[in-house]
Design a protein around this motif. Structure first.
Motif, PDB file in Angstrom:
ATOM      1  N   ALA A 162      -1.690  -5.805 -12.855  1.00  0.00           N
ATOM      2  CA  ALA A 162      -1.128  -6.505 -11.691  1.00  0.00           C
ATOM      3  C   ALA A 162       0.391  -6.367 -11.661  1.00  0.00           C
ATOM      4  CB  ALA A 162      -1.524  -7.974 -11.723  1.00  0.00           C
ATOM      5  N   THR A 163       1.009  -6.486 -12.832  1.00  0.00           N
ATOM      6  CA  THR A 163       2.458  -6.350 -12.919  1.00  0.00           C
ATOM      7  C   THR A 163       2.900  -4.935 -12.536  1.00  0.00           C
ATOM      8  OG1 THR A 163       2.581  -8.034 -14.660  1.00  0.00           O
ATOM      9  CG2 THR A 163       4.444  -6.524 -14.463  1.00  0.00           C
ATOM     10  N   SER A 164       2.185  -3.943 -13.034  1.00  0.00           N
ATOM     11  CA  SER A 164       2.505  -2.550 -12.689  1.00  0.00           C
ATOM     12  C   SER A 164       2.387  -2.313 -11.192  1.00  0.00           C
ATOM     13  CB  SER A 164       1.573  -1.593 -13.436  1.00  0.00           C
ATOM     14  OG  SER A 164       1.794  -1.653 -14.820  1.00  0.00           O
ATOM     15  N   LEU A 165       1.362  -2.908 -10.602  1.00  0.00           N
ATOM     16  CA  LEU A 165       1.157  -2.741  -9.164  1.00  0.00           C
ATOM     17  C   LEU A 165       2.353  -3.283  -8.381  1.00  0.00           C
ATOM     18  CD1 LEU A 165      -2.156  -3.319  -7.284  1.00  0.00           C
ATOM     19  CD2 LEU A 165      -0.045  -4.269  -6.367  1.00  0.00           C
ATOM     20  N   MET A 166       2.810  -4.489  -8.728  1.00  0.00           N
ATOM     21  CA  MET A 166       3.928  -5.078  -7.996  1.00  0.00           C
ATOM     22  C   MET A 166       5.255  -4.399  -8.332  1.00  0.00           C
ATOM     23  SD  MET A 166       2.284  -7.009  -6.097  1.00  0.00           S
ATOM     24  CE  MET A 166       3.772  -7.459  -5.178  1.00  0.00           C
ATOM     25  N   GLN A 167       5.351  -3.785  -9.518  1.00  0.00           N
ATOM     26  CA  GLN A 167       6.573  -3.062  -9.854  1.00  0.00           C
ATOM     27  C   GLN A 167       6.733  -1.787  -9.035  1.00  0.00           C
ATOM     28  OE1 GLN A 167       6.198  -2.719 -14.118  1.00  0.00           O
ATOM     29  NE2 GLN A 167       7.330  -4.613 -14.488  1.00  0.00           N
ATOM     30  N   ALA A 168       5.670  -1.387  -8.350  1.00  0.00           N
ATOM     31  CA  ALA A 168       5.777  -0.238  -7.443  1.00  0.00           C
ATOM     32  C   ALA A 168       6.669  -0.561  -6.254  1.00  0.00           C
ATOM     33  CB  ALA A 168       4.393   0.189  -6.961  1.00  0.00           C
ATOM     34  N   VAL A 169       6.887  -1.861  -5.986  1.00  0.00           N
ATOM     35  CA  VAL A 169       7.717  -2.259  -4.846  1.00  0.00           C
ATOM     36  C   VAL A 169       8.875  -3.161  -5.251  1.00  0.00           C
ATOM     37  CG1 VAL A 169       5.900  -1.972  -3.130  1.00  0.00           C
ATOM     38  CG2 VAL A 169       6.123  -4.167  -4.306  1.00  0.00           C
ATOM     39  N   GLY A 170       9.207  -3.198  -6.555  1.00  0.00           N
ATOM     40  CA  GLY A 170      10.356  -4.009  -6.956  1.00  0.00           C
ATOM     41  C   GLY A 170      10.231  -4.593  -8.348  1.00  0.00           C
ATOM     42  N   GLU A 171      10.897  -5.712  -8.566  1.00  0.00           N
ATOM     43  CA  GLU A 171      10.921  -6.394  -9.858  1.00  0.00           C
ATOM     44  C   GLU A 171       9.845  -7.480  -9.903  1.00  0.00           C
ATOM     45  OE1 GLU A 171      12.868  -5.594 -12.437  1.00  0.00           O
ATOM     46  OE2 GLU A 171      13.762  -3.962 -11.280  1.00  0.00           O
ATOM     47  N   ALA A 219       0.820  -1.214   0.000  1.00  0.00           N
ATOM     48  CA  ALA A 219       0.000   0.000   0.000  1.00  0.00           C
ATOM     49  C   ALA A 219       0.853   1.263   0.000  1.00  0.00           C
ATOM     50  CB  ALA A 219      -0.943  -0.003   1.196  1.00  0.00           C
ATOM     51  N   SER A 220       1.842   1.318   0.879  1.00  0.00           N
ATOM     52  CA  SER A 220       2.687   2.522   0.956  1.00  0.00           C
ATOM     53  C   SER A 220       3.554   2.656  -0.287  1.00  0.00           C
ATOM     54  CB  SER A 220       3.556   2.486   2.216  1.00  0.00           C
ATOM     55  OG  SER A 220       4.374   1.334   2.249  1.00  0.00           O
ATOM     56  N   GLY A 221       3.969   1.514  -0.868  1.00  0.00           N
ATOM     57  CA  GLY A 221       4.750   1.553  -2.100  1.00  0.00           C
ATOM     58  C   GLY A 221       3.950   2.109  -3.260  1.00  0.00           C
ATOM     59  N   LEU A 222       2.667   1.739  -3.325  1.00  0.00           N
ATOM     60  CA  LEU A 222       1.798   2.266  -4.377  1.00  0.00           C
ATOM     61  C   LEU A 222       1.639   3.778  -4.245  1.00  0.00           C
ATOM     62  CD1 LEU A 222      -0.982  -0.481  -4.449  1.00  0.00           C
ATOM     63  CD2 LEU A 222       0.654   0.016  -6.271  1.00  0.00           C
ATOM     64  N   VAL A 223       1.398   4.231  -3.027  1.00  0.00           N
ATOM     65  CA  VAL A 223       1.230   5.674  -2.800  1.00  0.00           C
ATOM     66  C   VAL A 223       2.509   6.421  -3.191  1.00  0.00           C
ATOM     67  CG1 VAL A 223       0.921   7.440  -1.023  1.00  0.00           C
ATOM     68  CG2 VAL A 223      -0.540   5.402  -1.019  1.00  0.00           C
ATOM     69  N   ALA A 224       3.657   5.862  -2.780  1.00  0.00           N
ATOM     70  CA  ALA A 224       4.927   6.500  -3.104  1.00  0.00           C
ATOM     71  C   ALA A 224       5.175   6.528  -4.607  1.00  0.00           C
ATOM     72  CB  ALA A 224       6.075   5.770  -2.405  1.00  0.00           C
ATOM     73  N   ASP A 225       4.605   5.540  -5.325  1.00  0.00           N
ATOM     74  CA  ASP A 225       4.776   5.444  -6.771  1.00  0.00           C
ATOM     75  C   ASP A 225       3.774   6.310  -7.534  1.00  0.00           C
ATOM     76  OD1 ASP A 225       6.191   4.216  -8.989  1.00  0.00           O
ATOM     77  OD2 ASP A 225       4.387   3.026  -9.374  1.00  0.00           O
ATOM     78  N   GLY A 226       2.893   7.002  -6.793  1.00  0.00           N
ATOM     79  CA  GLY A 226       1.959   7.906  -7.439  1.00  0.00           C
ATOM     80  C   GLY A 226       0.551   7.373  -7.644  1.00  0.00           C
ATOM     81  N   TRP A 227       0.253   6.194  -7.099  1.00  0.00           N
ATOM     82  CA  TRP A 227      -1.108   5.667  -7.193  1.00  0.00           C
ATOM     83  C   TRP A 227      -1.998   6.484  -6.256  1.00  0.00           C
ATOM     84  CZ3 TRP A 227      -2.311   0.634  -9.629  1.00  0.00           C
ATOM     85  CH2 TRP A 227      -1.217   0.124 -10.361  1.00  0.00           C
ATOM     86  N   THR A 228      -3.143   6.932  -6.744  1.00  0.00           N
ATOM     87  CA  THR A 228      -3.930   7.924  -6.015  1.00  0.00           C
ATOM     88  C   THR A 228      -5.193   7.388  -5.343  1.00  0.00           C
ATOM     89  OG1 THR A 228      -5.066   8.501  -8.082  1.00  0.00           O
ATOM     90  CG2 THR A 228      -3.100   9.778  -7.500  1.00  0.00           C
ATOM     91  N   ARG A 229      -5.534   6.130  -5.604  1.00  0.00           N
ATOM     92  CA  ARG A 229      -6.783   5.593  -5.037  1.00  0.00           C
ATOM     93  C   ARG A 229      -6.497   4.254  -4.361  1.00  0.00           C
ATOM     94  NH1 ARG A 229     -10.884   5.319  -9.839  1.00  0.00           N
ATOM     95  NH2 ARG A 229     -12.409   5.055  -8.159  1.00  0.00           N
ATOM     96  N   VAL A 230      -5.836   4.335  -3.220  1.00  0.00           N
ATOM     97  CA  VAL A 230      -5.432   3.136  -2.490  1.00  0.00           C
ATOM     98  C   VAL A 230      -6.104   3.122  -1.121  1.00  0.00           C
ATOM     99  CG1 VAL A 230      -3.498   1.784  -1.598  1.00  0.00           C
ATOM    100  CG2 VAL A 230      -3.200   3.175  -3.663  1.00  0.00           C
ATOM    101  N   ARG A 231      -6.830   2.034  -0.849  1.00  0.00           N
ATOM    102  CA  ARG A 231      -7.470   1.866   0.452  1.00  0.00           C
ATOM    103  C   ARG A 231      -6.996   0.562   1.088  1.00  0.00           C
ATOM    104  NH1 ARG A 231     -13.663   2.681  -1.376  1.00  0.00           N
ATOM    105  NH2 ARG A 231     -12.833   1.769  -3.301  1.00  0.00           N
ATOM    106  N   VAL A 232      -6.920   0.562   2.410  1.00  0.00           N
ATOM    107  CA  VAL A 232      -6.481  -0.631   3.141  1.00  0.00           C
ATOM    108  C   VAL A 232      -7.558  -1.044   4.127  1.00  0.00           C
ATOM    109  CG1 VAL A 232      -4.757  -1.612   4.704  1.00  0.00           C
ATOM    110  CG2 VAL A 232      -4.057   0.038   2.950  1.00  0.00           C
ATOM    111  N   VAL A 233      -7.858  -2.340   4.150  1.00  0.00           N
ATOM    112  CA  VAL A 233      -8.783  -2.903   5.132  1.00  0.00           C
ATOM    113  C   VAL A 233      -7.948  -3.580   6.211  1.00  0.00           C
ATOM    114  CG1 VAL A 233     -10.628  -4.567   5.550  1.00  0.00           C
ATOM    115  CG2 VAL A 233     -10.557  -3.300   3.381  1.00  0.00           C
ATOM    116  N   GLU A 234      -8.038  -3.078   7.438  1.00  0.00           N
ATOM    117  CA  GLU A 234      -7.248  -3.623   8.550  1.00  0.00           C
ATOM    118  C   GLU A 234      -8.076  -3.587   9.841  1.00  0.00           C
ATOM    119  OE1 GLU A 234      -5.175  -5.182  11.186  1.00  0.00           O
ATOM    120  OE2 GLU A 234      -4.375  -5.267   9.149  1.00  0.00           O
ATOM    121  N   PRO A 235      -8.417  -4.744  10.395  1.00  0.00           N
ATOM    122  CA  PRO A 235      -9.271  -4.785  11.584  1.00  0.00           C
ATOM    123  C   PRO A 235      -8.611  -4.296  12.873  1.00  0.00           C
ATOM    124  CG  PRO A 235      -8.566  -6.993  10.966  1.00  0.00           C
ATOM    125  CD  PRO A 235      -8.141  -6.084   9.855  1.00  0.00           C
TER     126      PRO A 235
END
Length: 266
Positions: A148-157, A22-38
C-alpha cells in the motif's frame, strides 16, 4: 505476493484522485492497473492513458485483484464496497480513499476479516507530489502495508498514522493545498493593488510559492528560512509585522481546527 509493480491493482472511481492514482501508477511502471468508472465520458478520457485498462462496472473485472483502491465520494463508499465484495479473495487488500469514512464502517460492507488501509491523499498527487497518510486495520499484514505504501509513493510521499489521527491529517495536508492556493490568490490580488499587471503578479506569486516549497523540501526549518529573508527593520519585517497584527497565525490555526472538526462530523 507478486512484485510491487506487477501487482494486480483495481482503482474504483475515475475522478480527479482516482485518475491521479491510476495514471501515477502507470507512469511509475506498474503494469496491471485497471479502473472502474461508470461515466462514459470519463472512461473515454482515461482510455487515452497508455497502459491503463478501463471498464464500466466491477462486474467486468476478472480474476482476484491483489489491491482494490476505492476512490469515490464518501456518500457512496458503502455501495462501492458492496460492489467489490465478490472480487475480494484471501490475499486481497482494500485501500479506501473515501474522506472521513472510518475503517469500522467500511468493514460493515466488506467480507469479514478483509485487510483494509484507510488513506488520506491530497490533490498534489496529480503531479506526483502528493502527501498520503495510511492507517491499516488489524488484519493488514506487514507485506500488504508495504505494498500500500509503495502504491501511494507512486504519486508522492507517505506516512503511517493511527486512524485516530486521520481527521488531523485531513485538516493539515488534505485541506492544506487549498490554503496555499488561497495565499497565491491573495498575493496576486495584492500585487495588482500595488501596481503590477495581473499577469506579472500571477507569475511572481506562482514562482515565489514554487521556489519557497523547494527550499522547504531541502529540509531546513521554516523558521530558519523565514528569518533568513527577514532583515531587521527591512521590508519583509514590515510585512511580517502586518501579518502578526492581523493574527495570521491564529487564523491559520482556526482554519485547521475548523477543518478538523468538520472531518470529525462536528
Amino acid at each position: 505476493m507478486t512484485g510491487r509493480t506487477t501487482a494486480d491493482v483495481v482503482v474504483v472511481g475515475g475522478g480527479v484522485m482516482g485518475t491521479a492514482i491510476a495514471s501515477g501508477l502507470v507512469a511509475d511502471g506498474w503494469t496491471r492497473v485497471r479502473v472502474v468508472e461508470p461515466s462514459a465520458d470519463r472512461r473515454a478520457e482515461l482510455a487515452s492513458v497508455a497502459g491503463l485498462q478501463v471498464v464500466a462496472s466491477a462486474t467486468e473485472i476478472t480474476g482476484t485483484p491483489e489491491v482494490i483502491a476505492v476512490v469515490v465520494k464518501p456518500k457512496i463508499a458503502a455501495v462501492a464496497c458492496q460492489q467489490i465484495a465478490p472480487l475480494i479473495g484471501e490475499q486481497t487488500l482494500v485501500m479506501s480513499m473515501c474522506a472521513g469514512v472510518p475503517l469500522g464502517l467500511l468493514a460493515e460492507h466488506l467480507p469479514g476479516g478483509t485487510p483494509v488501509v484507510r488513506v488520506m491523499p491530497n490533490t498534489p498527487a496529480q503531479v506526483g507530489a502528493g502527501m498520503s497518510a495510511l492507517s491499516p486495520n488489524e488484519t493488514v499484514s506487514p507485506q500488504q502495508l508495504d505494498l500500500a505504501t509503495s502504491l501511494m509513493q507512486a504519486v508522492g510521499e507517505t506516512m503511517i498514522v493511527p486512524e485516530s489521527l486521520q481527521d488531523a491529517v485531513t485538516a493539515v495536508s488534505g485541506s492544506g493545498p487549498a490554503y496555499v492556493f488561497y495565499l497565491a490568490e491573495a498575493l496576486t490580488e495584492a500585487g495588482v493593488q500595488v501596481g503590477l499587471t495581473r499577469q506579472q503578479a500571477d507569475k511572481l506569486a506562482r514562482q515565489t510559492i514554487i521556489g519557497s516549497a523547494r527550499l522547504l523540501a531541502a529540509g531546513e526549518h521554516p523558521t530558519v528560512l523565514r528569518e533568513r529573508v527577514t532583515s531587521p527593520g527591512g521590508t519583509t519585517a514590515a510585512g511580517i509585522r502586518a501579518l502578526d497584527a492581523h493574527a495570521t497565525r491564529a487564523a491559520v490555526s482556526d482554519a485547521v481546527w475548523a477543518a478538523y472538526r468538520r472531518s470529525r462530523g462536528e
